[in-house]
Design an enzyme around this catalytic site. Structure first.
Site, PDB file in Angstrom:
ATOM      1  CG  ASP A   1     -56.050  36.584  61.915  1.00 28.01           C
ATOM      2  OD1 ASP A   1     -55.411  37.135  61.002  1.00 28.01           O
ATOM      3  OD2 ASP A   1     -56.544  37.205  62.881  1.00 28.01           O
ATOM      4  CE  LYS A   2     -55.436  30.113  55.437  1.00 26.56           C
ATOM      5  NZ  LYS A   2     -56.062  29.609  54.183  1.00 26.56           N
TER       6      LYS A   2
END
Length: 290
Positions: free
Chosen positions: A159-160
Protein backbone atom coordinates in the site's frame (compact mmCIF):
# COMPACT_ATOMS: atom_id res chain seq x y z
CA UNK A 1 26.08 -36.11 -45.09
CA UNK A 2 22.63 -35.78 -46.60
CA UNK A 3 21.23 -32.31 -46.05
CA UNK A 4 18.20 -33.90 -44.38
CA UNK A 5 20.29 -35.84 -41.88
CA UNK A 6 19.59 -34.81 -38.28
CA UNK A 7 15.98 -33.82 -39.10
CA UNK A 8 15.03 -37.24 -40.54
CA UNK A 9 13.40 -39.28 -37.75
CA UNK A 10 14.00 -42.60 -39.56
CA UNK A 11 16.70 -44.96 -38.29
CA UNK A 12 19.91 -43.68 -39.89
CA UNK A 13 21.10 -47.26 -40.10
CA UNK A 14 18.01 -48.73 -41.80
CA UNK A 15 18.90 -50.85 -44.82
CA UNK A 16 22.50 -50.99 -43.65
CA UNK A 17 24.55 -53.39 -41.62
CA UNK A 18 25.90 -51.77 -38.52
CA UNK A 19 25.05 -48.36 -39.95
CA UNK A 20 27.38 -48.82 -42.97
CA UNK A 21 26.51 -50.38 -46.35
CA UNK A 22 28.56 -53.03 -48.13
CA UNK A 23 30.34 -52.35 -51.43
CA UNK A 24 28.29 -53.01 -54.53
CA UNK A 25 30.91 -55.04 -56.44
CA UNK A 26 30.44 -58.83 -56.42
CA UNK A 27 32.24 -61.95 -57.50
CA UNK A 28 29.63 -64.56 -58.26
CA UNK A 29 27.24 -64.58 -55.32
CA UNK A 30 29.81 -63.43 -52.78
CA UNK A 31 30.32 -59.70 -52.09
CA UNK A 32 33.82 -58.31 -52.53
CA UNK A 33 35.01 -56.66 -49.31
CA UNK A 34 37.16 -53.58 -49.70
CA UNK A 35 38.95 -54.08 -46.38
CA UNK A 36 39.33 -56.60 -43.64
CA UNK A 37 36.22 -55.42 -41.82
CA UNK A 38 34.03 -56.03 -44.88
CA UNK A 39 32.91 -52.39 -45.18
CA UNK A 40 33.96 -49.46 -47.34
CA UNK A 41 36.33 -47.06 -45.60
CA UNK A 42 34.66 -44.06 -47.24
CA UNK A 43 31.29 -45.04 -45.75
CA UNK A 44 32.77 -44.72 -42.22
CA UNK A 45 33.08 -40.99 -42.74
CA UNK A 46 29.47 -40.48 -43.81
CA UNK A 47 27.84 -42.02 -40.75
CA UNK A 48 27.55 -39.50 -37.92
CA UNK A 49 25.60 -39.64 -34.64
CA UNK A 50 22.30 -37.76 -34.60
CA UNK A 51 22.99 -34.05 -34.22
CA UNK A 52 22.43 -32.57 -30.77
CA UNK A 53 20.27 -29.45 -30.43
CA UNK A 54 22.23 -26.26 -31.03
CA UNK A 55 23.20 -24.40 -27.89
CA UNK A 56 21.02 -21.46 -28.92
CA UNK A 57 17.92 -23.61 -29.42
CA UNK A 58 15.37 -23.21 -26.65
CA UNK A 59 12.43 -25.28 -25.48
CA UNK A 60 9.13 -23.82 -26.64
CA UNK A 61 7.64 -23.50 -23.16
CA UNK A 62 10.69 -21.58 -21.96
CA UNK A 63 10.59 -19.36 -25.06
CA UNK A 64 6.99 -18.44 -24.20
CA UNK A 65 7.85 -17.86 -20.55
CA UNK A 66 10.85 -15.71 -21.50
CA UNK A 67 8.52 -13.61 -23.61
CA UNK A 68 6.61 -12.71 -20.45
CA UNK A 69 3.32 -14.30 -21.51
CA UNK A 70 2.99 -16.83 -18.68
CA UNK A 71 4.95 -19.41 -16.69
CA UNK A 72 6.46 -22.52 -18.31
CA UNK A 73 3.85 -24.72 -16.67
CA UNK A 74 1.05 -22.56 -18.05
CA UNK A 75 2.79 -22.50 -21.45
CA UNK A 76 2.60 -26.32 -21.57
CA UNK A 77 -1.18 -26.08 -21.27
CA UNK A 78 -1.39 -23.57 -24.12
CA UNK A 79 0.86 -25.77 -26.27
CA UNK A 80 -1.24 -28.88 -25.62
CA UNK A 81 -4.38 -26.90 -26.42
CA UNK A 82 -3.05 -25.99 -29.87
CA UNK A 83 -2.74 -22.26 -29.15
CA UNK A 84 0.91 -21.99 -30.18
CA UNK A 85 2.26 -21.86 -33.74
CA UNK A 86 5.84 -22.04 -34.98
CA UNK A 87 6.54 -20.90 -38.54
CA UNK A 88 2.83 -21.04 -39.35
CA UNK A 89 2.20 -24.55 -38.02
CA UNK A 90 0.48 -25.55 -34.78
CA UNK A 91 2.89 -27.26 -32.38
CA UNK A 92 1.54 -29.49 -29.62
CA UNK A 93 4.74 -31.47 -28.97
CA UNK A 94 6.09 -31.21 -25.43
CA UNK A 95 9.81 -30.46 -25.53
CA UNK A 96 9.73 -28.91 -28.99
CA UNK A 97 12.79 -26.70 -29.49
CA UNK A 98 12.66 -23.29 -31.12
CA UNK A 99 15.58 -22.38 -33.39
CA UNK A 100 16.95 -18.89 -34.08
CA UNK A 101 14.84 -17.24 -36.76
CA UNK A 102 11.69 -19.24 -35.97
CA UNK A 103 8.49 -17.20 -35.79
CA UNK A 104 6.42 -18.10 -32.72
CA UNK A 105 2.81 -17.03 -32.28
CA UNK A 106 1.03 -17.27 -28.94
CA UNK A 107 -2.75 -16.92 -29.12
CA UNK A 108 -2.31 -15.31 -32.53
CA UNK A 109 0.29 -12.74 -31.44
CA UNK A 110 3.94 -12.95 -32.47
CA UNK A 111 6.19 -13.10 -29.42
CA UNK A 112 9.91 -12.70 -28.76
CA UNK A 113 11.86 -13.64 -25.64
CA UNK A 114 13.30 -10.90 -23.46
CA UNK A 115 16.37 -10.84 -21.29
CA UNK A 116 15.32 -11.33 -17.67
CA UNK A 117 15.66 -8.22 -15.51
CA UNK A 118 15.63 -8.14 -11.70
CA UNK A 119 15.41 -4.77 -9.93
CA UNK A 120 15.31 -4.13 -6.17
CA UNK A 121 13.71 -0.88 -4.98
CA UNK A 122 13.73 0.67 -1.53
CA UNK A 123 10.19 1.97 -1.83
CA UNK A 124 9.40 5.39 -0.36
CA UNK A 125 6.06 6.41 1.11
CA UNK A 126 3.09 7.56 -1.02
CA UNK A 127 3.73 5.32 -4.04
CA UNK A 128 1.17 2.71 -5.02
CA UNK A 129 1.60 -0.76 -6.54
CA UNK A 130 -1.99 -0.78 -7.82
CA UNK A 131 -2.37 -1.74 -11.48
CA UNK A 132 -5.09 0.90 -11.81
CA UNK A 133 -2.60 3.76 -11.74
CA UNK A 134 0.22 2.26 -13.80
CA UNK A 135 0.79 5.49 -15.76
CA UNK A 136 0.67 7.68 -12.69
CA UNK A 137 3.76 9.40 -11.32
CA UNK A 138 2.64 8.12 -7.91
CA UNK A 139 2.93 4.50 -9.03
CA UNK A 140 6.05 2.53 -8.06
CA UNK A 141 6.73 1.75 -11.72
CA UNK A 142 7.58 5.42 -12.23
CA UNK A 143 10.52 4.91 -9.86
CA UNK A 144 12.08 2.08 -11.91
CA UNK A 145 11.09 3.22 -15.42
CA UNK A 146 14.73 3.85 -16.39
CA UNK A 147 15.88 0.41 -15.25
CA UNK A 148 14.72 -1.44 -18.37
CA UNK A 149 12.72 -1.14 -21.56
CA UNK A 150 11.04 -4.41 -20.62
CA UNK A 151 7.67 -4.39 -18.91
CA UNK A 152 8.53 -4.90 -15.26
CA UNK A 153 6.04 -5.97 -12.60
CA UNK A 154 6.30 -5.73 -8.82
CA UNK A 155 6.57 -9.01 -6.95
CA UNK A 156 3.69 -8.72 -4.50
CA UNK A 157 1.81 -5.61 -3.44
CA UNK A 158 2.39 -2.72 -1.05
CA UNK A 159 0.00 0.00 0.00
CA UNK A 160 1.02 3.64 -0.30
CA UNK A 161 2.06 4.04 3.31
CA UNK A 162 4.29 0.94 3.46
CA UNK A 163 7.97 1.41 2.68
CA UNK A 164 10.96 -0.84 2.11
CA UNK A 165 12.10 -3.55 -0.23
CA UNK A 166 10.09 -4.28 -3.36
CA UNK A 167 11.32 -6.51 -6.17
CA UNK A 168 10.51 -5.92 -9.86
CA UNK A 169 11.04 -8.29 -12.76
CA UNK A 170 9.77 -9.47 -16.15
CA UNK A 171 10.36 -13.07 -15.04
CA UNK A 172 6.78 -14.36 -14.86
CA UNK A 173 7.86 -17.63 -13.28
CA UNK A 174 9.50 -15.82 -10.37
CA UNK A 175 6.44 -13.60 -9.92
CA UNK A 176 4.19 -16.66 -9.84
CA UNK A 177 6.53 -18.40 -7.42
CA UNK A 178 6.59 -15.57 -4.89
CA UNK A 179 2.86 -14.94 -5.26
CA UNK A 180 2.06 -18.47 -4.12
CA UNK A 181 0.58 -18.88 -0.63
CA UNK A 182 3.06 -21.74 -0.16
CA UNK A 183 6.09 -19.51 -0.70
CA UNK A 184 8.41 -20.10 2.25
CA UNK A 185 10.91 -17.26 2.04
CA UNK A 186 11.28 -15.00 5.08
CA UNK A 187 10.62 -11.26 5.24
CA UNK A 188 11.56 -8.95 8.09
CA UNK A 189 9.34 -5.96 8.92
CA UNK A 190 10.00 -2.97 11.16
CA UNK A 191 6.67 -1.94 12.70
CA UNK A 192 6.10 1.38 14.46
CA UNK A 193 2.99 1.44 16.68
CA UNK A 194 0.99 4.31 18.13
CA UNK A 195 1.80 3.07 21.66
CA UNK A 196 4.08 0.64 23.44
CA UNK A 197 3.37 -3.02 22.77
CA UNK A 198 2.48 -4.80 25.98
CA UNK A 199 4.58 -7.86 26.74
CA UNK A 200 1.47 -10.06 27.02
CA UNK A 201 0.38 -8.89 23.57
CA UNK A 202 3.81 -9.66 22.18
CA UNK A 203 3.43 -13.18 23.60
CA UNK A 204 0.01 -13.50 21.98
CA UNK A 205 1.48 -12.69 18.59
CA UNK A 206 4.35 -15.11 19.20
CA UNK A 207 1.92 -17.92 20.02
CA UNK A 208 -0.32 -17.22 17.02
CA UNK A 209 -3.44 -15.08 16.55
CA UNK A 210 -6.72 -15.91 14.87
CA UNK A 211 -7.58 -13.41 12.16
CA UNK A 212 -10.67 -13.97 10.01
CA UNK A 213 -10.87 -17.56 11.33
CA UNK A 214 -7.26 -18.29 10.29
CA UNK A 215 -4.46 -18.71 12.77
CA UNK A 216 -1.53 -16.48 11.86
CA UNK A 217 1.96 -17.42 13.00
CA UNK A 218 5.12 -15.34 12.93
CA UNK A 219 8.64 -16.74 12.81
CA UNK A 220 9.99 -14.17 15.24
CA UNK A 221 8.78 -11.06 17.03
CA UNK A 222 10.66 -8.82 19.46
CA UNK A 223 11.22 -5.28 20.60
CA UNK A 224 13.87 -3.47 18.58
CA UNK A 225 16.97 -3.00 20.71
CA UNK A 226 17.62 0.48 22.09
CA UNK A 227 14.27 1.71 20.78
CA UNK A 228 10.92 2.48 22.43
CA UNK A 229 8.61 -0.49 23.09
CA UNK A 230 6.47 0.77 20.21
CA UNK A 231 9.20 -0.26 17.73
CA UNK A 232 8.80 -3.94 16.85
CA UNK A 233 10.61 -6.34 14.56
CA UNK A 234 8.48 -9.07 12.97
CA UNK A 235 9.79 -11.91 10.81
CA UNK A 236 7.21 -13.73 8.68
CA UNK A 237 6.88 -15.87 5.57
CA UNK A 238 4.07 -13.80 4.13
CA UNK A 239 4.74 -11.08 1.56
CA UNK A 240 1.27 -9.65 2.22
CA UNK A 241 1.88 -6.53 4.29
CA UNK A 242 -1.84 -6.30 5.09
CA UNK A 243 -1.46 -9.37 7.31
CA UNK A 244 1.30 -7.62 9.28
CA UNK A 245 -0.97 -4.64 9.90
CA UNK A 246 -3.93 -6.82 10.85
CA UNK A 247 -1.92 -8.62 13.53
CA UNK A 248 -1.51 -5.43 15.54
CA UNK A 249 -4.91 -3.96 14.69
CA UNK A 250 -6.44 -7.14 16.10
CA UNK A 251 -4.87 -6.16 19.45
CA UNK A 252 -6.07 -2.52 19.22
CA UNK A 253 -2.81 -0.95 18.06
CA UNK A 254 -2.49 1.41 15.11
CA UNK A 255 0.44 0.85 12.77
CA UNK A 256 2.08 4.24 12.19
CA UNK A 257 4.92 2.98 10.00
CA UNK A 258 5.61 -0.33 8.29
CA UNK A 259 8.95 -0.95 6.60
CA UNK A 260 10.11 -4.15 4.90
CA UNK A 261 13.74 -4.52 5.92
CA UNK A 262 14.58 -7.82 4.21
CA UNK A 263 12.94 -9.80 1.42
CA UNK A 264 13.92 -13.42 0.67
CA UNK A 265 17.53 -12.84 1.71
CA UNK A 266 17.79 -9.40 0.04
CA UNK A 267 18.58 -6.40 2.26
CA UNK A 268 18.49 -2.60 2.11
CA UNK A 269 22.24 -2.34 2.61
CA UNK A 270 23.65 0.57 0.56
CA UNK A 271 20.23 1.21 -0.98
CA UNK A 272 18.83 4.58 0.14
CA UNK A 273 15.08 5.19 0.20
CA UNK A 274 13.72 5.79 -3.30
CA UNK A 275 16.72 4.20 -5.03
CA UNK A 276 16.92 0.93 -6.95
CA UNK A 277 19.63 -1.47 -8.11
CA UNK A 278 19.94 -4.59 -10.25
CA UNK A 279 20.32 -7.90 -8.47
CA UNK A 280 23.66 -9.68 -8.70
CA UNK A 281 23.92 -13.04 -10.47
CA UNK A 282 24.31 -14.77 -7.10
CA UNK A 283 21.21 -13.06 -5.70
CA UNK A 284 19.20 -14.23 -8.72
CA UNK A 285 20.42 -17.80 -8.22
CA UNK A 286 19.53 -17.63 -4.53
CA UNK A 287 15.99 -16.42 -5.30
CA UNK A 288 15.39 -19.21 -7.80
CA UNK A 289 16.63 -21.83 -5.33
CA UNK A 290 14.36 -20.78 -2.47
Amino acid sequence: MSRHQGNDKRNPGSGRQGGYKKTSHSRGNAPVRSNSSGFSRNENKSAQPKAKPASDDIRLNRYISNSGMCSRREADIYIQSGNVMVNGEVVTEMGYRVKPGDVVKFDGATITPEKKVYVLLNKPKNFSTSADGVRSNENVLSLVKNASKSQLQPVGRMDKTTTGLLLFTNDTELITKFSSPNQRSSKLYHVSLDKNLKFEDLEKVKNGLYIDDHKIFVEEIDYIENEAKSEIGVKMKTANVKIVRKIFEELDYNVIKLDRVTFAGLTKKNLPRGNWRFLTEQEIINLKNI
